[in-house]
Enzyme design. Structure first.
Site, PDB file in Angstrom:
ATOM      1  CE  LYS A  80      -4.572   0.669   0.228  1.00  0.00           C
ATOM      2  NZ  LYS A  80      -5.574  -0.188  -0.256  1.00  0.00           N
ATOM      3  N   GLY A 177     -26.283   0.419   2.642  1.00  0.00           N
ATOM      4  CA  GLY A 177     -25.104   1.124   1.640  1.00  0.00           C
ATOM      5  C   GLY A 177     -25.426   0.528   0.200  1.00  0.00           C
ATOM      6  N   GLY A 179     -24.208   2.075  -2.524  1.00  0.00           N
ATOM      7  CA  GLY A 179     -23.490   2.831  -3.422  1.00  0.00           C
ATOM      8  C   GLY A 179     -23.010   2.001  -4.701  1.00  0.00           C
ATOM      9  CB  VAL A 181     -19.977  -2.800  -3.744  1.00  0.00           C
ATOM     10  CG1 VAL A 181     -19.976  -4.172  -3.743  1.00  0.00           C
ATOM     11  CG2 VAL A 181     -18.681  -2.335  -4.149  1.00  0.00           C
ATOM     12  CE1 TYR A 183     -28.651   0.315  -9.538  1.00  0.00           C
ATOM     13  CE2 TYR A 183     -26.655  -0.425 -10.652  1.00  0.00           C
ATOM     14  CZ  TYR A 183     -28.105  -0.130 -10.783  1.00  0.00           C
ATOM     15  OH  TYR A 183     -28.766  -0.197 -11.747  1.00  0.00           O
TER      16      TYR A 183
HETATM   17  P1  NAD Z   1     -19.700   3.835  -2.069  1.00  0.00           P
HETATM   18  O1  NAD Z   1     -19.063   5.118  -1.260  1.00  0.00           O
HETATM   19  O2  NAD Z   1     -19.880   3.906  -3.731  1.00  0.00           O
HETATM   20  O3  NAD Z   1     -20.784   3.296  -1.515  1.00  0.00           O
HETATM   21  C1  NAD Z   1     -20.999   3.414  -0.128  1.00  0.00           C
HETATM   22  C2  NAD Z   1     -22.307   3.699   0.234  1.00  0.00           C
HETATM   23  O4  NAD Z   1     -22.974   3.631   1.512  1.00  0.00           O
HETATM   24  C3  NAD Z   1     -22.912   5.116  -0.313  1.00  0.00           C
HETATM   25  O5  NAD Z   1     -23.798   5.196  -1.124  1.00  0.00           O
HETATM   26  C4  NAD Z   1     -23.277   5.956   0.991  1.00  0.00           C
HETATM   27  O6  NAD Z   1     -24.102   6.911   0.759  1.00  0.00           O
HETATM   28  C5  NAD Z   1     -23.694   4.879   1.948  1.00  0.00           C
HETATM   29  N1  NAD Z   1     -23.390   4.927   3.366  1.00  0.00           N
HETATM   30  C6  NAD Z   1     -22.462   5.602   3.978  1.00  0.00           C
HETATM   31  N2  NAD Z   1     -22.757   5.704   5.364  1.00  0.00           N
HETATM   32  C7  NAD Z   1     -23.862   4.943   5.535  1.00  0.00           C
HETATM   33  C8  NAD Z   1     -24.593   4.683   6.691  1.00  0.00           C
HETATM   34  N3  NAD Z   1     -24.447   5.006   7.805  1.00  0.00           N
HETATM   35  N4  NAD Z   1     -25.970   3.914   6.261  1.00  0.00           N
HETATM   36  C9  NAD Z   1     -26.495   3.704   4.996  1.00  0.00           C
HETATM   37  N5  NAD Z   1     -25.535   3.824   4.125  1.00  0.00           N
HETATM   38  C10 NAD Z   1     -24.424   4.507   4.228  1.00  0.00           C
HETATM   39  O7  NAD Z   1     -18.495   2.795  -1.835  1.00  0.00           O
HETATM   40  P2  NAD Z   1     -18.525   1.236  -2.472  1.00  0.00           P
HETATM   41  O8  NAD Z   1     -17.423   1.426  -3.700  1.00  0.00           O
HETATM   42  O9  NAD Z   1     -19.549   0.709  -2.946  1.00  0.00           O
HETATM   43  O10 NAD Z   1     -17.699   0.392  -1.201  1.00  0.00           O
HETATM   44  C11 NAD Z   1     -18.737   0.005   0.046  1.00  0.00           C
HETATM   45  C12 NAD Z   1     -17.837  -0.681   0.663  1.00  0.00           C
HETATM   46  O11 NAD Z   1     -17.189  -1.808  -0.011  1.00  0.00           O
HETATM   47  C13 NAD Z   1     -16.681   0.287   1.535  1.00  0.00           C
HETATM   48  O12 NAD Z   1     -16.363  -0.251   2.743  1.00  0.00           O
HETATM   49  C14 NAD Z   1     -15.455  -0.266   0.599  1.00  0.00           C
HETATM   50  O13 NAD Z   1     -14.184  -0.102   1.365  1.00  0.00           O
HETATM   51  C15 NAD Z   1     -15.650  -1.931   0.281  1.00  0.00           C
HETATM   52  N6  NAD Z   1     -15.182  -2.339  -0.945  1.00  0.00           N
HETATM   53  C16 NAD Z   1     -15.408  -1.807  -2.083  1.00  0.00           C
HETATM   54  C17 NAD Z   1     -14.837  -2.416  -3.389  1.00  0.00           C
HETATM   55  C18 NAD Z   1     -15.380  -2.006  -4.575  1.00  0.00           C
HETATM   56  O14 NAD Z   1     -14.901  -2.487  -5.671  1.00  0.00           O
HETATM   57  N7  NAD Z   1     -15.633  -0.723  -4.785  1.00  0.00           N
HETATM   58  C19 NAD Z   1     -13.775  -3.566  -3.138  1.00  0.00           C
HETATM   59  C20 NAD Z   1     -13.690  -4.036  -1.977  1.00  0.00           C
HETATM   60  C21 NAD Z   1     -14.105  -3.468  -0.824  1.00  0.00           C
END
Ligand code: NAD
Length: 350
Positions: A80, A177, A179, A181, A183
């Site tokens: 990292k 959540g 967002g 993932v 969705y």
């Molecule tokens: P994102 O920011 O697109 O989605 C997160 C969603 O959670 C947002 O829509 C946000 O409004 C919502 N949110 C925040 N606080 C909240 C709460 N208290 N209650 C309800 N909703 C809440 O992020 P993402 O890329 O979808 O990632 C989501 C999680 O998965 C993160 O922890 C990320 O580290 C982990 N992750 C993501 C990936 C990836 O491919 N994007 C891979 C591994 C892990």
């Protein structure tokens, strides 16, 4: 700074400290382990008031990448970068070029990618000066659909073991959540016939899930109280804590968020309550699997095939957890340590 005790605490490894006077680039590149192959892990670009905090972030996150890559069966170790965002005006491209030259000099031991504070455009700049980068515009694309696919496969494994179900038809999943993932996870689950409850602090995102996947919107504070089969935390870290765990009605917790357990002891708590927890770094590896394939010549079908195997990983963790009366988060760590050659082959017996 008490550097060596810090490295010992995080079980390291190597740390490279980069500085470029002309651009103002300051970075820590933490390489936790390379026994399975060159380290892979994103580059954070954030403000830090204390250098020590930046270094600790890099160490902690790099170690997590070793575990995620090893459990996903990837030929990679964990790394990292934390690049400290300057407090004064800076030339972003010059800064990233300096960082690219720096990692180019690390003998092929580390591949970087985007992370908090960086984006595809920064990766394109890096690509101009080094091959030590994945996740550029012409490569593997958005990781979220692959992460979501892996989570869906992990949920399938959990419900097979915990609920004796071979299909998701009619399964009630509460997704915290929706967002990137969350969705895509709703989409995967909806297509398999699951019934959804969702919460999101952004009402537009929750409404999109309601519209597209017939999801029931739940107030943010109430998602842990939903009577459902599976809770899928897909928002922030520390969702599973002293306050939320006693409220859970689900018998399975399986979602994408990183660092779901506020503390390791919360994994013990879930285990003792008979709730099957899919360890976060095991179930959310799809995005990493996808991006790592760029290094072998990217092929989306292959990425999908490999991500489908998250099912087998979660199944093995769950079975070993049940047969050894060991919480799943411990079993996952032990499986990684076995793969890295740290422990003997029947670690639960230790
Ligand atoms: P994102 O920011 O697109 O989605 C997160 C969603 O959670 C947002 O829509 C946000 O409004 C919502 N949110 C925040 N606080 C909240 C709460 N208290 N209650 C309800 N909703 C809440 O992020 P993402 O890329 O979808 O990632 C989501 C999680 O998965 C993160 O922890 C990320 O580290 C982990 N992750 C993501 C990936 C990836 O491919 N994007 C891979 C591994 C892990």
């Amino acid at each position: 700074m008490d550097l060596f005790p810090l490295l010992e605490k995080h079980d390291f490894g190597a740390v490279h400290v980069g500085r470029d006077a002309a651009s103002g680039m300051h970075c820590f590149v933490a390489i936790h382990d390379t026994r399975l192959g060159p380290a892979i892990g994103g580059c954070r670009f954030l403000h830090y008031t204390e250098e020590r905090d930046a270094l600790v972030d890099a160490l902690r996150l790099a170690r997590g990448m070793t575990y995620k890559a090893a459990l996903a069966g990837l030929p990679h170790g964990g790394g990292k970068t934390v690049m400290i965002r300057p407090n004064k005006l800076f030339d972003r491209a010059a800064l990233f070029r300096a960082f690219g030259r720096f990692i180019d000099g690390l003998g092929g031991q580390y591949f970087t990618a985007e992370d908090s504070g960086t984006g595809v455009e920064d990766m394109e700049v890096l690509r101009g000066v080094t091959k030590q980068v994945v996740g550029t515009g012409g490569g593997s694309g958005d990781p979220s659909p692959f992460t979501a696919l892996g989570v869906r496969r992990g949920i399938e494994a959990c419900v097979a073991i915990q609920l004796g179900r071979t299909s998701l038809e009619g399964l009630h999943v509460a997704v915290q959540g929706v967002g990137h993932v969350g969705y895509h996870l709703c989409k995967e689950l909806f297509e398999q016939g699951a019934v959804l409850s969702v919460s999101d602090v952004d009402p537009l995102k929750a409404e999109r899930a309601e519209r597209e996947f017939k999801a029931t919107i739940v107030p943010n504070t109430a998602i842990f109280d939903v009577v459902c089969d599976v809770l899928a935390p897909c928002a922030l870290g520390s969702a599973l804590n002293d306050e939320t765990i006693p409220r859970l009605k689900a018998r399975v917790v399986a979602g994408a968020a990183n660092n779901q357990l506020a503390e390791p002891r919360h994994g013990d708590d879930l285990h003792s309550r008979g709730i099957l927890y899919a360890p976060d770094y095991a179930i959310n590896a799809g995005g990493l699997i996808n991006v790592a394939l760029e290094l072998q010549g990217y092929d989306a079908l292959k990425a999908r095939e490999k991500t489908m195997k998250v099912f087998d990983t979660i199944l093995e963790i769950s079975e070993r957890s049940k047969s050894s009366f060991t919480p799943t988060y411990r079993v996952a760590d032990l499986m990684v340590e076995e793969r890295l050659g740290h422990v003997a082959s029947t670690p639960e017996a230790r």
